[in-house]
Design a protein around this motif. Structure first.
Motif, PDB file in Angstrom:
ATOM      1  N   VAL A  51       0.844  -1.203   0.000  1.00 35.74           N
ATOM      2  CA  VAL A  51       0.000   0.000   0.000  1.00 35.74           C
ATOM      3  C   VAL A  51       0.876   1.248   0.000  1.00 35.74           C
ATOM      4  CG1 VAL A  51      -1.655   1.337   1.347  1.00 35.74           C
ATOM      5  CG2 VAL A  51      -1.950  -1.131   1.112  1.00 35.74           C
ATOM      6  N   MET A  52       1.916   1.252   0.815  1.00 39.31           N
ATOM      7  CA  MET A  52       2.811   2.407   0.886  1.00 39.31           C
ATOM      8  C   MET A  52       3.494   2.660  -0.452  1.00 39.31           C
ATOM      9  SD  MET A  52       2.783   4.070   3.740  1.00 39.31           S
ATOM     10  CE  MET A  52       4.225   5.023   3.298  1.00 39.31           C
ATOM     11  N   GLU A  53       3.914   1.623  -1.121  1.00 44.43           N
ATOM     12  CA  GLU A  53       4.555   1.785  -2.427  1.00 44.43           C
ATOM     13  C   GLU A  53       3.605   2.432  -3.429  1.00 44.43           C
ATOM     14  OE1 GLU A  53       5.928  -2.063  -3.531  1.00 44.43           O
ATOM     15  OE2 GLU A  53       7.563  -2.104  -2.057  1.00 44.43           O
ATOM     16  N   ASP A  54       2.350   2.020  -3.399  1.00 46.47           N
ATOM     17  CA  ASP A  54       1.357   2.607  -4.298  1.00 46.47           C
ATOM     18  C   ASP A  54       1.137   4.091  -3.988  1.00 46.47           C
ATOM     19  OD1 ASP A  54       1.089   0.125  -5.436  1.00 46.47           O
ATOM     20  OD2 ASP A  54      -0.720  -0.409  -4.300  1.00 46.47           O
ATOM     21  N   VAL A  55       1.086   4.428  -2.698  1.00 42.24           N
ATOM     22  CA  VAL A  55       0.888   5.825  -2.288  1.00 42.24           C
ATOM     23  C   VAL A  55       2.071   6.682  -2.723  1.00 42.24           C
ATOM     24  CG1 VAL A  55       0.708   7.357  -0.288  1.00 42.24           C
ATOM     25  CG2 VAL A  55      -0.642   5.250  -0.360  1.00 42.24           C
ATOM     26  N   VAL A  56       3.283   6.157  -2.542  1.00 48.19           N
ATOM     27  CA  VAL A  56       4.482   6.906  -2.918  1.00 48.19           C
ATOM     28  C   VAL A  56       4.505   7.182  -4.415  1.00 48.19           C
ATOM     29  CG1 VAL A  56       7.002   6.795  -3.063  1.00 48.19           C
ATOM     30  CG2 VAL A  56       5.847   6.108  -0.955  1.00 48.19           C
ATOM     31  N   LYS A  57       4.097   6.198  -5.210  1.00 48.77           N
ATOM     32  CA  LYS A  57       4.046   6.394  -6.661  1.00 48.77           C
ATOM     33  C   LYS A  57       3.098   7.528  -7.027  1.00 48.77           C
ATOM     34  CE  LYS A  57       5.194   1.639  -8.002  1.00 48.77           C
ATOM     35  NZ  LYS A  57       4.685   0.379  -8.625  1.00 48.77           N
ATOM     36  N   MET A  58       1.968   7.582  -6.348  1.00 48.45           N
ATOM     37  CA  MET A  58       1.006   8.653  -6.626  1.00 48.45           C
ATOM     38  C   MET A  58       1.564  10.024  -6.237  1.00 48.45           C
ATOM     39  SD  MET A  58      -2.786   7.173  -5.649  1.00 48.45           S
ATOM     40  CE  MET A  58      -2.360   6.825  -3.944  1.00 48.45           C
ATOM     41  N   SER A  59       2.366  10.052  -5.182  1.00 50.69           N
ATOM     42  CA  SER A  59       2.863  11.338  -4.677  1.00 50.69           C
ATOM     43  C   SER A  59       4.017  11.895  -5.499  1.00 50.69           C
ATOM     44  CB  SER A  59       3.327  11.174  -3.230  1.00 50.69           C
ATOM     45  OG  SER A  59       4.526  10.413  -3.162  1.00 50.69           O
ATOM     46  N   GLY A  60       4.799  11.012  -6.096  1.00 48.52           N
ATOM     47  CA  GLY A  60       5.972  11.469  -6.826  1.00 48.52           C
ATOM     48  C   GLY A  60       7.192  11.654  -5.936  1.00 48.52           C
ATOM     49  N   LEU A  61       7.082  11.368  -4.641  1.00 51.22           N
ATOM     50  CA  LEU A  61       8.235  11.467  -3.756  1.00 51.22           C
ATOM     51  C   LEU A  61       9.182  10.298  -3.995  1.00 51.22           C
ATOM     52  CD1 LEU A  61       6.455  12.646  -0.485  1.00 51.22           C
ATOM     53  CD2 LEU A  61       7.846  14.010  -2.050  1.00 51.22           C
ATOM     54  N   SER A  62      10.378  10.412  -3.459  1.00 50.61           N
ATOM     55  CA  SER A  62      11.434   9.472  -3.830  1.00 50.61           C
ATOM     56  C   SER A  62      11.363   8.113  -3.145  1.00 50.61           C
ATOM     57  CB  SER A  62      12.807  10.100  -3.525  1.00 50.61           C
ATOM     58  OG  SER A  62      12.902  10.407  -2.137  1.00 50.61           O
ATOM     59  N   SER A  63      10.789   8.023  -1.942  1.00 48.66           N
ATOM     60  CA  SER A  63      10.798   6.748  -1.221  1.00 48.66           C
ATOM     61  C   SER A  63       9.716   6.721  -0.143  1.00 48.66           C
ATOM     62  CB  SER A  63      12.166   6.514  -0.566  1.00 48.66           C
ATOM     63  OG  SER A  63      12.379   7.450   0.481  1.00 48.66           O
ATOM     64  N   ILE A  64       9.497   5.542   0.400  1.00 43.88           N
ATOM     65  CA  ILE A  64       8.534   5.383   1.495  1.00 43.88           C
ATOM     66  C   ILE A  64       8.974   6.178   2.715  1.00 43.88           C
ATOM     67  CG2 ILE A  64       7.595   3.727   3.161  1.00 43.88           C
ATOM     68  CD1 ILE A  64       7.514   1.654   0.963  1.00 43.88           C
ATOM     69  N   ASN A  65      10.272   6.110   3.012  1.00 40.71           N
ATOM     70  CA  ASN A  65      10.783   6.803   4.194  1.00 40.71           C
ATOM     71  C   ASN A  65      10.557   8.314   4.105  1.00 40.71           C
ATOM     72  OD1 ASN A  65      11.606   4.305   5.071  1.00 40.71           O
ATOM     73  ND2 ASN A  65      13.752   4.588   4.465  1.00 40.71           N
ATOM     74  N   VAL A  66      10.796   8.889   2.924  1.00 39.53           N
ATOM     75  CA  VAL A  66      10.577  10.321   2.735  1.00 39.53           C
ATOM     76  C   VAL A  66       9.089  10.644   2.867  1.00 39.53           C
ATOM     77  CG1 VAL A  66      10.654  12.198   1.045  1.00 39.53           C
ATOM     78  CG2 VAL A  66      12.626  10.682   1.324  1.00 39.53           C
ATOM     79  N   TYR A  67       8.247   9.791   2.301  1.00 39.81           N
ATOM     80  CA  TYR A  67       6.808  10.055   2.376  1.00 39.81           C
ATOM     81  C   TYR A  67       6.331  10.040   3.823  1.00 39.81           C
ATOM     82  CZ  TYR A  67       1.893  10.164   1.176  1.00 39.81           C
ATOM     83  OH  TYR A  67       0.576  10.554   1.072  1.00 39.81           O
ATOM     84  N   ILE A  68       6.818   9.083   4.611  1.00 39.60           N
ATOM     85  CA  ILE A  68       6.410   9.019   6.017  1.00 39.60           C
ATOM     86  C   ILE A  68       6.785  10.305   6.745  1.00 39.60           C
ATOM     87  CG2 ILE A  68       6.882   7.884   8.226  1.00 39.60           C
ATOM     88  CD1 ILE A  68       7.103   5.250   6.702  1.00 39.60           C
ATOM     89  N   ALA A  69       8.000  10.781   6.520  1.00 40.17           N
ATOM     90  CA  ALA A  69       8.447  12.006   7.182  1.00 40.17           C
ATOM     91  C   ALA A  69       7.586  13.191   6.771  1.00 40.17           C
ATOM     92  CB  ALA A  69       9.913  12.272   6.841  1.00 40.17           C
ATOM     93  N   VAL A  70       7.300  13.290   5.476  1.00 41.63           N
ATOM     94  CA  VAL A  70       6.484  14.396   4.969  1.00 41.63           C
ATOM     95  C   VAL A  70       5.065  14.321   5.525  1.00 41.63           C
ATOM     96  CG1 VAL A  70       5.407  15.316   2.878  1.00 41.63           C
ATOM     97  CG2 VAL A  70       7.846  14.731   2.880  1.00 41.63           C
ATOM     98  N   ALA A  71       4.500  13.107   5.563  1.00 38.20           N
ATOM     99  CA  ALA A  71       3.135  12.933   6.052  1.00 38.20           C
ATOM    100  C   ALA A  71       3.039  13.239   7.546  1.00 38.20           C
ATOM    101  CB  ALA A  71       2.663  11.507   5.778  1.00 38.20           C
ATOM    102  N   LEU A  72       4.022  12.790   8.319  1.00 35.87           N
ATOM    103  CA  LEU A  72       4.015  13.083   9.754  1.00 35.87           C
ATOM    104  C   LEU A  72       4.110  14.591   9.992  1.00 35.87           C
ATOM    105  CD1 LEU A  72       6.349  10.254  11.153  1.00 35.87           C
ATOM    106  CD2 LEU A  72       3.861  10.405  11.364  1.00 35.87           C
ATOM    107  N   ASN A  73       4.998  15.236   9.255  1.00 45.96           N
ATOM    108  CA  ASN A  73       5.182  16.672   9.424  1.00 45.96           C
ATOM    109  C   ASN A  73       3.912  17.448   9.096  1.00 45.96           C
ATOM    110  OD1 ASN A  73       6.719  19.135   9.792  1.00 45.96           O
ATOM    111  ND2 ASN A  73       6.670  19.345   7.570  1.00 45.96           N
TER     112      ASN A  73
END
Length: 208
Positions: free
Chosen positions: A175-197
């Motif tokens: 699920v996380m991989e699919d979300v990251v693809k939609m966002s255009g961000l570079s990785s799951i780890n970056v997306y988590i940080a951005v989403a938490l922030n």
């Protein structure tokens, strides 16, 4: 008067003989009926009427089946309640110090694990993904029509040096991989940080 006394004595003797005969003078089959009527157990040496043929064998088979069932019961739960396999290996991600503090505060206030907080914030982020990514991704400081963009683009807001861990299951990672693809961000780890922030309570730190 003598006649009456003899008659009474004779009636008493007949009653005693009749009762005694019920226990001593009847056949074997009659004894079983007598004991059954009185609700008593037959004395030693008296054979009661056996139960239906095969009843003992059936009871023994049922007992064996129960023993096998108990022996085959699982001793430890190997899957989660929603039938998805657990993912035991923790995965690290890095956030800014500001996000780390907000994450810890939210986790304690809500009595949640880091993994649960990550999933909650990522779930919330999907509905605001476009504006979240626009806020997080910093472009060059100077754009002109004649020159190449000037200034180094900073890292996405929310990322930083503080390491935390979460424990997703294989399906969660998909699920996380699919979300990251939609966002255009570079990785799951970056997306988590951005989403938490962006989604944790209190305003996002613009300097991160």
């Amino acid at each position: 008067m003598a006649t009456d006394n003899n008659a009474d004595q004779s009636a008493t003797e007949e009653a005693e003989d009749s009762l005694e005969g019920a226990f001593t003078g009847a056949g074997a089959s009659d004894k079983g009926a007598v004991f059954g009527a009185w609700g008593a157990s037959a004395p030693a040496g008296v054979a009661l009427t056996p139960g239906p043929a095969g009843a003992g064998a059936a009871a023994g088979e049922a007992s064996n089946d129960l023993a096998r069932l108990v022996a085959n019961l699982p001793t430890q739960q190997s899957i989660t309640p929603d039938d998805r396999e657990p993912y035991k290996k923790p995965i690290g991600f890095r956030v800014s110090s500001n996000v780390a503090k907000r994450l810890e505060k939210y986790r304690k206030d809500k009595d949640l694990t880091v993994t649960e907080v990550v999933m909650l914030m990522v779930d919330r982020s999907v509905s605001v993904m476009e504006e979240m990514v626009e806020y997080a991704v910093q472009g060059p400081k100077v754009k002109t029509s004649l020159f190449a963009p000037q200034g180094v683009a900073g890292p996405p807001k929310g990322t930083g040096p503080e390491q935390r861990q979460w424990k997703p299951r294989p399906q969660d990672l998909q699920v996380m991989e699919d979300v990251v693809k939609m966002s255009g961000l570079s990785s799951i780890n970056v997306y988590i940080a951005v989403a938490l922030n962006y989604c944790l309570p209190e305003k996002p730190c613009k300097k991160d």
